[in-house]
Scaffold this motif. Sequence first.
Motif, short mmCIF file in Angstrom:
data_model
loop_
_atom_site.label_atom_id
_atom_site.label_comp_id
_atom_site.label_asym_id
_atom_site.label_seq_id
_atom_site.Cartn_x
_atom_site.Cartn_y
_atom_site.Cartn_z
N SER A 97 0.80 -1.23 0.00
CA SER A 97 0.00 0.00 0.00
C SER A 97 0.83 1.28 0.00
O SER A 97 0.70 2.13 -0.88
CB SER A 97 -0.94 -0.02 1.22
OG SER A 97 -1.67 1.19 1.30
N ALA A 98 1.70 1.44 1.00
CA ALA A 98 2.49 2.67 1.09
C ALA A 98 3.50 2.77 -0.04
O ALA A 98 3.80 3.87 -0.52
CB ALA A 98 3.20 2.74 2.44
N ALA A 99 4.03 1.63 -0.47
CA ALA A 99 4.97 1.64 -1.61
C ALA A 99 4.25 2.11 -2.87
O ALA A 99 4.82 2.85 -3.68
CB ALA A 99 5.57 0.25 -1.81
N ASN A 100 3.00 1.68 -3.05
CA ASN A 100 2.22 2.15 -4.20
C ASN A 100 2.02 3.66 -4.12
O ASN A 100 2.04 4.36 -5.14
CB ASN A 100 0.86 1.46 -4.23
CG ASN A 100 0.95 -0.02 -4.52
OD1 ASN A 100 1.92 -0.48 -5.13
ND2 ASN A 100 -0.04 -0.76 -4.08
N THR A 101 1.81 4.17 -2.92
CA THR A 101 1.58 5.60 -2.75
C THR A 101 2.81 6.41 -3.14
O THR A 101 2.70 7.41 -3.87
CB THR A 101 1.16 5.92 -1.31
OG1 THR A 101 -0.13 5.34 -1.06
CG2 THR A 101 1.07 7.42 -1.07
N VAL A 102 3.99 6.01 -2.67
CA VAL A 102 5.18 6.79 -3.04
C VAL A 102 5.52 6.62 -4.52
O VAL A 102 6.12 7.50 -5.12
CB VAL A 102 6.40 6.48 -2.14
CG1 VAL A 102 6.18 7.03 -0.74
CG2 VAL A 102 6.72 5.00 -2.10
N ALA A 103 5.11 5.48 -5.11
CA ALA A 103 5.27 5.34 -6.56
C ALA A 103 4.42 6.38 -7.27
O ALA A 103 4.84 6.96 -8.28
CB ALA A 103 4.86 3.93 -7.00
N GLY A 104 3.23 6.63 -6.75
CA GLY A 104 2.37 7.67 -7.31
C GLY A 104 2.96 9.05 -7.11
O GLY A 104 2.91 9.89 -8.02
#
Length: 365
Positions: A97-104
Amino acid sequence: MSQGDGQPSRCHGRSHPLIATLLGPSVLFFQRFFRLMTALYDVAAIGNAIVDVIAQCDDAFLEREGLVKGSMALIDPARAASLYDVMSAAIEASGGSAANTVAGVASFGGKAAFLGKVADDQLGRVFRHDMNAIGCVFTTPPLAEGPATAQSLINVTPDAQRTMSTYLGACVELNPADVDPDIIEAAQISYLEGYLFDPPEARRAFAKAAALAHGSDRKIALTLSDSFVVDRHRGALLGFVETQCDIVFANAAEVCALFETDDFDAAVKALAERCEIAAVTRSEKGSVVAANGQLHEISAYPVEKVVDTTGAGDQYAAGFLFGLSQGRPLPICGQLGSLAAAEVIDHYGPRPQVSLRELAEKNGL
């Protein structure tokens, strides 16, 4: 520091009202400008480092496998292997989840960092490569011995609902020593993933991150992640929100679960009373952002066809946090979040497939 009633102070590194009065708005403006200029990262995130395995299925498959539609369940290695064997052809991609967010955030052109635990194995190396390839700093040392890198088996039904079965593996080994002060103190906002409230050591890592961030006059954001997480840790989550969080993300189910009510408006109000900014998503109805006694209603961006809702909340947080780190007004932050969410539900996978920066420019944001 405690207040007179013995309750923990919620200063969070904010300027005291008396100081603000004495210094005047111009001095406070330059203080904020200095903090922005000295930040090496717009957003740093702490979360589960997971490789996603995404496959299509029907409701009958979920019933046969005893899976609760739309939920996230933790599984052991044996169950992960047996479920993987019966899933249809899948797409594998680095997630969490958080990794997806920083990818965004990185896709918007922001400066991002990630802290999470992978094993020293093939999937762990793939995850690290993927994070570095998108321009996200990821320097957390790998786990030399113990469980393998985590994986999430995600089954997506025709209505785009995703049902996740997650083997956490090395994720649960994250501990306070993995929280790098140089990263947290240099990030405007540190974003914490609610799923990590399960392992006690990870919870202590959150506490360390909050202390470091607020000691450097930075912000702490938290996503509640899942209503099942809220049910397991309601008291601890409420305490953490009230004393450590500046920004909280949730969806309608999560915020209602947190306050044990079916009244959405009441739940949002209760959350906004406990933090500076409450951003709550509600699927096709868009989102609401509550702050400073004001409520902003944000419309969802239209999507021709919803393909996969995996990562929608993660990307909403990405757009919102990026906007906030750039000093954008809250309604614009919400619109950036809605835009990013709309992009990710238009295809399989939890991360953007186009430049969110270019998409935002195309939409006048």
